[in-house]
Design an enzyme around this catalytic site. Structure first.
Site, mmCIF file in Angstrom:
data_model
loop_
_atom_site.group_PDB
_atom_site.id
_atom_site.type_symbol
_atom_site.label_atom_id
_atom_site.label_comp_id
_atom_site.label_asym_id
_atom_site.label_seq_id
_atom_site.Cartn_x
_atom_site.Cartn_y
_atom_site.Cartn_z
ATOM 1 N N THR A 282 63.620 73.612 34.572
ATOM 2 C CA THR A 282 64.203 72.285 34.682
ATOM 3 C C THR A 282 63.050 71.304 34.812
ATOM 4 O OG1 THR A 282 65.799 70.880 35.847
ATOM 5 C CG2 THR A 282 64.540 72.423 37.212
ATOM 6 N N GLU B 207 64.698 75.405 28.107
ATOM 7 C CA GLU B 207 65.806 74.573 28.581
ATOM 8 C C GLU B 207 67.103 74.907 27.847
ATOM 9 O OE1 GLU B 207 66.339 72.221 30.846
ATOM 10 O OE2 GLU B 207 64.490 71.160 31.273
ATOM 11 N N LYS C 259 68.772 79.282 30.274
ATOM 12 C CA LYS C 259 67.988 78.138 30.759
ATOM 13 C C LYS C 259 67.135 78.619 31.928
ATOM 14 C CE LYS C 259 68.777 73.554 32.814
ATOM 15 N NZ LYS C 259 67.539 72.932 32.380
#
Length: 107
Positions: free
Chosen positions: A26, A76, A23
């Site tokens: 954000t 993500e 990831k």
């Protein structure tokens, strides 16, 4: 010298994706858009405020909800429909968002 955020929180279920390096972005609303590129930020769990790791902020860019696409989902590390659903649950009725790109600081 202007102050900048030094802490960011994530849902606990997302933290393994951050610590594994999968990831790398954000998506947040304007209230959480004040991170500064090239600064180091401590990552904590939202639920228990447990420190997880450190990240380096690479960029902060505006993003409209309807612009969220497969590329963002990949960064993500979540499927696109799930990502859009999660964003809507966290930020209902907010279309003006920000994508914060970061990298894991390996210690």
């Amino acid at each position: 010298m202007s102050s900048h955020p030094t802490k960011i929180t994530f849902f606990e279920f997302l933290t393994p994706l951050i610590t594994s390096g999968q990831k790398t972005i954000t998506i947040r609303d304007e209230s959480e858009s004040h991170y500064v590129p090239n600064t180091e930020v401590e990552v904590f769990t939202l639920e228990t405020d447990r420190k997880v790791c450190d990240i380096k902020i690479l960029s902060v860019e505006p993003l409209n909800f309807d612009e969220i696409n497969e590329f963002h989902a990949e960064q993500e590390a979540i499927e696109l429909p799930k990502l859009k659903q999660l964003i809507r649950e966290i930020y209902p009725n907010i279309d003006k968002l920000f994508v914060i790109e970061y990298e894991l600081i390996k210690k």
